[in-house]
Design a protein around this motif. Structure first.
Motif, short mmCIF file in Angstrom:
data_model
loop_
_atom_site.label_atom_id
_atom_site.label_comp_id
_atom_site.label_asym_id
_atom_site.label_seq_id
_atom_site.Cartn_x
_atom_site.Cartn_y
_atom_site.Cartn_z
N SER A 212 0.84 -1.20 0.00
CA SER A 212 0.00 0.00 0.00
C SER A 212 0.87 1.25 0.00
O SER A 212 1.91 1.30 0.67
CB SER A 212 -0.92 0.01 1.22
OG SER A 212 -0.16 0.03 2.41
N PHE A 213 0.43 2.25 -0.75
CA PHE A 213 1.09 3.55 -0.81
C PHE A 213 0.02 4.59 -0.54
O PHE A 213 -0.76 4.91 -1.44
CB PHE A 213 1.75 3.78 -2.17
CG PHE A 213 2.75 2.73 -2.54
CD1 PHE A 213 4.08 2.86 -2.18
CD2 PHE A 213 2.37 1.60 -3.25
CE1 PHE A 213 5.00 1.88 -2.52
CE2 PHE A 213 3.28 0.62 -3.59
CZ PHE A 213 4.61 0.77 -3.23
N GLY A 214 -0.04 5.09 0.68
CA GLY A 214 -1.13 5.98 1.04
C GLY A 214 -0.65 7.24 1.73
O GLY A 214 0.48 7.33 2.22
N SER A 215 -1.55 8.24 1.76
CA SER A 215 -1.30 9.50 2.43
C SER A 215 -2.58 9.98 3.08
O SER A 215 -3.68 9.59 2.68
CB SER A 215 -0.79 10.55 1.43
OG SER A 215 -0.67 11.81 2.06
N LEU A 216 -2.43 10.82 4.09
CA LEU A 216 -3.61 11.32 4.80
C LEU A 216 -4.38 12.37 4.02
O LEU A 216 -5.53 12.66 4.33
CB LEU A 216 -3.19 11.91 6.15
CG LEU A 216 -2.63 10.91 7.18
CD1 LEU A 216 -2.10 11.64 8.39
CD2 LEU A 216 -3.70 9.91 7.59
N TYR A 217 -3.74 12.96 3.00
CA TYR A 217 -4.36 14.06 2.27
C TYR A 217 -4.38 13.75 0.78
O TYR A 217 -3.45 13.13 0.25
CB TYR A 217 -3.60 15.37 2.51
CG TYR A 217 -3.45 15.70 3.97
CD1 TYR A 217 -4.50 16.25 4.70
CD2 TYR A 217 -2.24 15.43 4.64
CE1 TYR A 217 -4.36 16.53 6.04
CE2 TYR A 217 -2.10 15.72 5.98
CZ TYR A 217 -3.16 16.28 6.68
OH TYR A 217 -3.01 16.55 8.01
N PRO A 218 -5.41 14.20 0.06
CA PRO A 218 -5.43 14.00 -1.40
C PRO A 218 -4.46 14.95 -2.09
O PRO A 218 -4.02 15.96 -1.52
CB PRO A 218 -6.89 14.32 -1.77
CG PRO A 218 -7.35 15.25 -0.70
CD PRO A 218 -6.64 14.85 0.56
#
Length: 354
Positions: A212-218
């Motif tokens: 997974s490659f995620g961030s808290l903000y778009p």
């Protein structure tokens, strides 16, 4: 010879002589009463001492005349009051007045010294700013070029889809599976050359979904189109940061129809475009599998690199400008000073003698 008798012994003997003529029961009561009086006096003395200590802790400023004697005079300008305990001033106002007078007295001279002698760190900062601004211009030019490549690729894909389908018997015939075999780079299985690209693509997507490659903000980039997936996952409460064209989890390839053409631009000598397109059916073409997705991903990756380079350069510029601002600030000028022993020499930099 005379014998020395201590006073305490005499006092105890006098007490005993007082109780000699009393009844034994009365003597015991009298002794107990005297002991109780002594205990009461001792407890009262301890209470008074504790109360005085508490008052001194609560009200340190209210001190006796004896305690005011060892205190020094306040350092405030024109002030004759004694200092507070643990301080050099009688109040905060006196400290602020003295600090203001020091600034008015010392700061103009320090500013003049700063202007007279050149600072090598300031010169280095200016050179670094010039280099950073030049690199920013190059990065902006690169980003504009990649945006043009993005639109050109979309135009080429659209032209390729408009080509008519052509069935070539030599191209569409089945290759002998028993002769030509290859190993998959992801799972290591032996597969035929006929389905190698298709198998490797599906195998890579299967393993890619596990990470997974995620961030808290778009992502919010002005003027950028189709970069990151930005699909929201309610479980992890994060936005996906894979490239949109390569995300195997949130973007699926559309189904290929029977009459859809491959449309891949043909090249000569690896890089030279011939102007022609592959006109085989997309389902049967094994040489250009997923060429649209891979070309788009290549262009998008270059755009992301250019944006990342711009972000790094902006952070470097901010650090250099902050250092240059703080170098000639009030605190730096008051705390640091360069001593110029030779008034005729303006450049204080050390030079290497040959």
């Amino acid at each position: 010879m005379r014998q020395y008798i201590p006073c305490t012994t005499l006092y105890q003997n006098s007490q005993l002589q007082e109780f000699l003529f009393l009844d034994p029961a009365l003597q015991k009561q009298a002794v107990n009463a005297k002991k109780m009086e002594k205990l009461k006096k001792k407890v009262e003395w301890k209470k008074e001492k504790k109360q005085k200590l508490m008052e001194k802790r609560k009200y340190p400023e209210q001190m006796d005349a004896k305690d005011l004697a060892p205190l020094r005079q306040c350092l405030g300008p024109g002030c004759v009051n004694p200092t507070r305990p643990g301080s050099k001033y009688c109040s905060d106002n006196c400290g602020m007045k003295l600090a203001a007078e020091r600034i008015y007295e010392i700061l103009p001279q320090r500013i003049q010294q700063w202007n007279n002698s050149p600072c090598i760190a300031e010169e280095h900062g200016k050179k670094m700013l010039e280099r950073i601004l030049h690199e920013q211009q190059d990065a902006h030019t690169r980003l504009k070029y990649m945006e043009c490549q993005f639109h050109e690729l979309e135009a080429i894909i659209l032209r390729g889809k408009q080509q008519a389908v052509c069935y070539d018997e030599e191209s569409t015939k089945v290759i002998n599976d028993t002769v030509q075999q290859i190993f998959c780079v992801s799972c290591g299985k032996s597969i035929s050359m006929h389905v190698a690209l298709r198998h490797m693509e599906h195998c890579f997507a299967k393993y890619e979904c596990k990470s997974s490659f995620g961030s808290l903000y778009p992502t919010c980039i002005e003027g950028a189109t189709r970069l990151f997936c930005d699909a929201y996952d309610p479980k992890s409460k994060r936005y996906c940061k894979r490239l949109q064209v390569l995300c195997p989890e949130h973007s699926k390839d559309p189904k290929v129809t029977d009459d859809e053409v491959c449309g891949c631009p043909l090249v000569h000598n690896v890089f030279e475009l011939t102007g022609n397109f592959c006109r085989l059916p997309k389902r049967l073409c094994i040489h250009h599998y997923c060429w649209e997705k891979l070309r788009r991903a290549e262009v998008d990756l270059e755009r992301v690199r250019a944006l990342y380079k711009l972000e790094q350069l902006s952070e470097q510029e901010h650090k250099v400008r902050t250092a240059m601002r703080n170098r000639a600030g009030l605190l730096a000028l008051m705390l640091h000073q360069t001593v110029q022993h030779d008034p005729l020499t303006n450049d204080l930099r050390s030079k290497v003698h040959n």
